[in-house]
Design an enzyme around this catalytic site. Structure first.
Site, PDB file in Angstrom:
ATOM      1  N   CYS A 183      34.820  22.652  30.872  1.00 28.82           N
ATOM      2  CA  CYS A 183      35.984  21.904  31.346  1.00 28.82           C
ATOM      3  C   CYS A 183      36.056  20.538  30.673  1.00 28.82           C
ATOM      4  CB  CYS A 183      35.931  21.743  32.856  1.00 28.82           C
ATOM      5  SG  CYS A 183      34.547  20.727  33.373  1.00 28.82           S
ATOM      6  N   SER A 220      39.651  27.190  37.861  1.00 34.27           N
ATOM      7  CA  SER A 220      40.907  26.908  37.169  1.00 34.27           C
ATOM      8  C   SER A 220      41.883  26.189  38.106  1.00 34.27           C
ATOM      9  CB  SER A 220      41.520  28.223  36.683  1.00 34.27           C
ATOM     10  OG  SER A 220      41.720  29.075  37.789  1.00 34.27           O
ATOM     11  N   PHE A 274      32.591  30.850  36.385  1.00 35.55           N
ATOM     12  CA  PHE A 274      31.634  31.598  35.558  1.00 35.55           C
ATOM     13  C   PHE A 274      30.948  30.730  34.516  1.00 35.55           C
ATOM     14  CE2 PHE A 274      35.191  31.723  32.545  1.00 35.55           C
ATOM     15  CZ  PHE A 274      34.530  31.547  31.342  1.00 35.55           C
ATOM     16  N   GLU A 315      32.177  36.134  40.379  1.00 38.82           N
ATOM     17  CA  GLU A 315      31.809  37.554  40.329  1.00 38.82           C
ATOM     18  C   GLU A 315      31.483  37.975  38.895  1.00 38.82           C
ATOM     19  OE1 GLU A 315      34.652  36.164  40.700  1.00 38.82           O
ATOM     20  OE2 GLU A 315      36.383  37.477  40.442  1.00 38.82           O
ATOM     21  N   LYS A 333      29.523  31.035  47.098  1.00 41.45           N
ATOM     22  CA  LYS A 333      30.220  32.201  46.552  1.00 41.45           C
ATOM     23  C   LYS A 333      30.264  31.997  45.046  1.00 41.45           C
ATOM     24  CE  LYS A 333      33.479  33.792  45.035  1.00 41.45           C
ATOM     25  NZ  LYS A 333      33.481  34.367  43.677  1.00 41.45           N
ATOM     26  N   GLU A 378      45.400  24.898  28.802  1.00 37.65           N
ATOM     27  CA  GLU A 378      43.970  25.198  28.660  1.00 37.65           C
ATOM     28  C   GLU A 378      43.817  26.620  28.122  1.00 37.65           C
ATOM     29  OE1 GLU A 378      41.514  25.731  32.251  1.00 37.65           O
ATOM     30  OE2 GLU A 378      40.035  24.467  31.249  1.00 37.65           O
TER      31      GLU A 378
HETATM   32  P1  NAD Z   1      38.537  30.851  38.263  1.00 35.87           P
HETATM   33  O1  NAD Z   1      39.478  29.874  38.878  1.00 35.87           O
HETATM   34  O2  NAD Z   1      39.080  32.126  37.755  1.00 35.87           O
HETATM   35  O3  NAD Z   1      37.393  31.248  39.327  1.00 35.87           O
HETATM   36  C1  NAD Z   1      36.658  30.275  40.019  1.00 35.87           C
HETATM   37  C2  NAD Z   1      36.174  30.859  41.338  1.00 35.87           C
HETATM   38  O4  NAD Z   1      37.310  31.174  42.146  1.00 35.87           O
HETATM   39  C3  NAD Z   1      35.382  32.142  41.194  1.00 35.87           C
HETATM   40  O5  NAD Z   1      34.300  32.107  42.105  1.00 35.87           O
HETATM   41  C4  NAD Z   1      36.382  33.243  41.536  1.00 35.87           C
HETATM   42  O6  NAD Z   1      35.770  34.355  42.150  1.00 35.87           O
HETATM   43  C5  NAD Z   1      37.306  32.561  42.519  1.00 35.87           C
HETATM   44  N1  NAD Z   1      38.683  33.015  42.430  1.00 35.87           N
HETATM   45  C6  NAD Z   1      39.323  33.513  41.328  1.00 35.87           C
HETATM   46  N2  NAD Z   1      40.612  33.757  41.618  1.00 35.87           N
HETATM   47  C7  NAD Z   1      40.803  33.415  42.905  1.00 35.87           C
HETATM   48  C8  NAD Z   1      41.942  33.422  43.774  1.00 35.87           C
HETATM   49  N3  NAD Z   1      43.121  33.837  43.361  1.00 35.87           N
HETATM   50  N4  NAD Z   1      41.775  32.964  45.044  1.00 35.87           N
HETATM   51  C9  NAD Z   1      40.570  32.524  45.477  1.00 35.87           C
HETATM   52  N5  NAD Z   1      39.471  32.502  44.688  1.00 35.87           N
HETATM   53  C10 NAD Z   1      39.572  32.932  43.421  1.00 35.87           C
HETATM   54  O7  NAD Z   1      37.741  30.057  37.127  1.00 35.87           O
HETATM   55  P2  NAD Z   1      36.735  30.639  36.046  1.00 35.87           P
HETATM   56  O8  NAD Z   1      37.497  31.423  35.051  1.00 35.87           O
HETATM   57  O9  NAD Z   1      35.569  31.252  36.701  1.00 35.87           O
HETATM   58  O10 NAD Z   1      36.212  29.279  35.376  1.00 35.87           O
HETATM   59  C11 NAD Z   1      36.881  28.620  34.331  1.00 35.87           C
HETATM   60  C12 NAD Z   1      37.789  27.536  34.851  1.00 35.87           C
HETATM   61  O11 NAD Z   1      37.045  26.599  35.621  1.00 35.87           O
HETATM   62  C13 NAD Z   1      38.436  26.729  33.741  1.00 35.87           C
HETATM   63  O12 NAD Z   1      39.769  26.476  34.095  1.00 35.87           O
HETATM   64  C14 NAD Z   1      37.629  25.441  33.721  1.00 35.87           C
HETATM   65  O13 NAD Z   1      38.300  24.325  33.193  1.00 35.87           O
HETATM   66  C15 NAD Z   1      37.342  25.276  35.169  1.00 35.87           C
HETATM   67  N6  NAD Z   1      36.198  24.387  35.387  1.00 35.87           N
HETATM   68  C16 NAD Z   1      36.461  23.132  35.822  1.00 35.87           C
HETATM   69  C17 NAD Z   1      35.418  22.241  35.997  1.00 35.87           C
HETATM   70  C18 NAD Z   1      35.682  20.831  36.451  1.00 35.87           C
HETATM   71  O14 NAD Z   1      34.735  20.111  36.671  1.00 35.87           O
HETATM   72  N7  NAD Z   1      36.911  20.406  36.601  1.00 35.87           N
HETATM   73  C19 NAD Z   1      34.107  22.646  35.725  1.00 35.87           C
HETATM   74  C20 NAD Z   1      33.880  23.965  35.300  1.00 35.87           C
HETATM   75  C21 NAD Z   1      34.938  24.823  35.128  1.00 35.87           C
END
Ligand code: NAD
Length: 495
Positions: free
Chosen positions: A288, A233, A156, A183, A180, A386
């Site tokens: 991140c 994450s 997000f 959401e 994808k 985090e």
């Molecule tokens: P998230 O892991 O909750 O969601 C990321 C994506 O995975 C979304 O599209 C979501 O729909 C999907 N998703 C969520 N739960 C899932 C599951 N159990 N199985 C399969 N798919 C699933 O992350 P977020 O809250 O949207 O974003 C924040 C996180 O992203 C933070 O931890 C941040 O550090 C990380 N991030 C990392 C980088 C990097 O370059 N390393 C860059 C941006 C964000």
């Protein structure tokens, strides 16, 4: 003035399949603006049948797109760049609306995405293959080939920039792309997909599939998808990596982070205060690459006082944006309470439980002020995990080595920075940090393209980086072609 206009009616956000917008058949999902708490959009998760339809459209898109020569694909991507620049203000407004960051931050993220697109456009100039006569009359050459239908799953926090780490390179080399989006922030994807169509991308070469976990799992199980780029994450990155790999796909999954900044007593006070403040408050700490632990070495209270003053001067909704949800605010409040119970002292953001934005209009939004916690224990949650909000945990250290040991012990490995006027200390950090991206007197050490983006350890699963030269290899195969010709003259006319 940071103004984020809201749509008069919630936006219907669908799947983009075969070049048309069509609703998914799974559970309904509401999209909320962090600025106002209002419902600004509606979408549906995608069922397995929706996914089959989407991937079938992508297979057709792949046939049309990959048949075009590289130079022609680059011309389409160049038009896409022009259109992104034409619409950059409306795209930035859309990002802010659904994500909560300021319009200036949204614009900066989009421009970073365009930088990756510019890298992709240079593929035609820098990647002309290689050809060599390896023995008499025998030639070997490289030909770069697209993989087919590839998938990206995005978080997000950067609705345009993170997908744009992947879209330009994967498309330019000739793949069909299935995206994808999160959401929580799927509305920006609509604008980007429409612009690709306007630029001339064949139908199906860009597909957008909406949904959450179940949709991701359905996509990961689909046999036609060859490669998966994931950003989110750490727990989800690891699960996606394992499931994708066990289904025989190539996967690169970037995870979460806990980034450290070491502050030394010889640092330039103004540069350090600005760099550290911007790092932990920018995008309301939902980056991140955000600094979340300040390892304060020796007597650095002058700089810390300046950081506190800068934090307290932030105007929510103007200089600083909102966090993604009410649940995230509750989580951040609990994290601060827990740190205080463990002995930390609040230096800024005392009113974190009842913060309000400057603008009356946004009273029902999701606001959390910059919070600075001092004397945080290095083994506490606030120093190790985090939190993903504008919270800076200050851990006091006597020496650089003590600070380095704390940084090294953290399981994540995205970024580490140092503020110092001593080049040798900067070199030590670059050498010793357990992080993929290192900064010296830089609060957010995001490399500019063509220097690639990617962490190490539990911030990344898979090999290579998500941008730059290694990403080119991730999204393609190198075919090796060996050709032998008889070097003789069979006919008089050949002589
Ligand atoms: P998230 O892991 O909750 O969601 C990321 C994506 O995975 C979304 O599209 C979501 O729909 C999907 N998703 C969520 N739960 C899932 C599951 N159990 N199985 C399969 N798919 C699933 O992350 P977020 O809250 O949207 O974003 C924040 C996180 O992203 C933070 O931890 C941040 O550090 C990380 N991030 C990392 C980088 C990097 O370059 N390393 C860059 C941006 C964000």
């Amino acid at each position: 003035m940071n103004h984020v206009p809201h749509p008069p009616e919630p936006i219907n956000c669908h799947n983009f399949i075969g070049g048309s917008w069509t609703a998914g058949n799974g559970a309904a999902i509401e999209i909320t603006s962090p600025y106002s708490g209002a419902v600004i959009g509606k979408t549906h998760a995608s069922t397995r049948a929706d996914i089959d339809q989407a991937v079938a459209g992508a297979v057709e898109g792949f046939a049309a797109w990959s048949a075009k020569p590289l130079k022609e694909r680059c011309q389409t991507m160049f038009r896409f760049r022009e259109l992104l620049l034409r619409d950059k203000q409306s795209i930035a407004a859309r990002i802010s609306l659904e994500n909560g960051k300021t319009v200036g931050e949204s614009l900066a993220g989009l421009m970073k995405g365009i930088e990756v697109l510019e890298f992709a456009l240079s593929i035609q100039n820098m990647d002309q293959g290689g050809r060599m006569e390896v023995s008499r009359g025998v030639f070997c050459e490289y030909r770069r080939q697209p993989l087919g239908v590839v998938l990206a799953i995005s978080p997000f926090n950067f609705p345009a920039m993170v997908p744009m780490w992947m879209i330009p390179i994967a498309l330019t080399v000739g793949n069909a792309f299935v995206w994808k989006p999160s959401e929580k922030t799927p509305l920006t994807a609509m604008l980007i997909a429409d612009l690709l169509k306007e630029a001339g991308l064949p139908d199906g070469a860009m597909t957008v599939v909406q949904g959450g976990r179940e949709t991701v799992e359905g996509l990961l199980d689909h046999a036609a998808i060859k490669a998966v780029g994931f950003v989110g994450s750490t727990a989800v990155a690891e699960a996606v990596y394992r499931r994708g790999c066990s289904n025989g796909k190539r996967v690169l999954a970037l995870g979460g982070a806990k980034n450290h900044i070491i502050l030394l007593p010889d640092a330039d006070p103004e540069m350090a205060a600005v760099g550290i403040s911007d790092s932990f408050t920018g995008c309301a700490g939902q980056r991140c690459m955000a600094a979340s632990v300040l390892l304060a070495v020796g007597q650095v209270d002058g700089v810390i006082d300046k950081i506190v003053a800068r934090a307290e001067s932030q105007q929510l909704g103007q200089t600083m944006g909102a966090v993604i949800s009410a649940e995230q605010i509750a989580f951040l409040c609990d994290a601060v309470d827990e740190a205080v119970a463990a002995g930390a002292v609040i230096r800024a953001g005392h009113n974190y439980r009842e913060t309000q934005p400057v603008d009356e209009l946004y009273r029902n939004g999701f606001w959390f002020p910059p919070v600075i916690l001092d004397n945080v224990a290095p083994d506490s949650r606030a120093a190790r995990e985090e939190l993903f909000g504008p919270i800076l945990s200050i851990v006091r250290c006597d020496t650089f080595s003590e600070a380095m040991a704390i940084e090294n012990a953290n399981p994540y490995g995205n970024a580490a920075s140092i503020f110092t006027n001593n080049g040798a200390m900067g070199e030590r950090l670059a050498k010793e940090a357990a992080a993929g991206m290192v900064g010296v007197n830089i609060g957010i050490p995001v490399p500019r393209e063509p220097f690639s983006f990617g962490g190490i350890n539990r911030s990344k699963f898979g090999h290579g980086d998500i941008t730059g030269a290694t990403s080119l290899d991730f999204w393609s195969d190198l075919k090796k072609v060996t050709v032998k010709w008889q070097m003789q003259t069979d006919h008089n006319w050949m002589s």
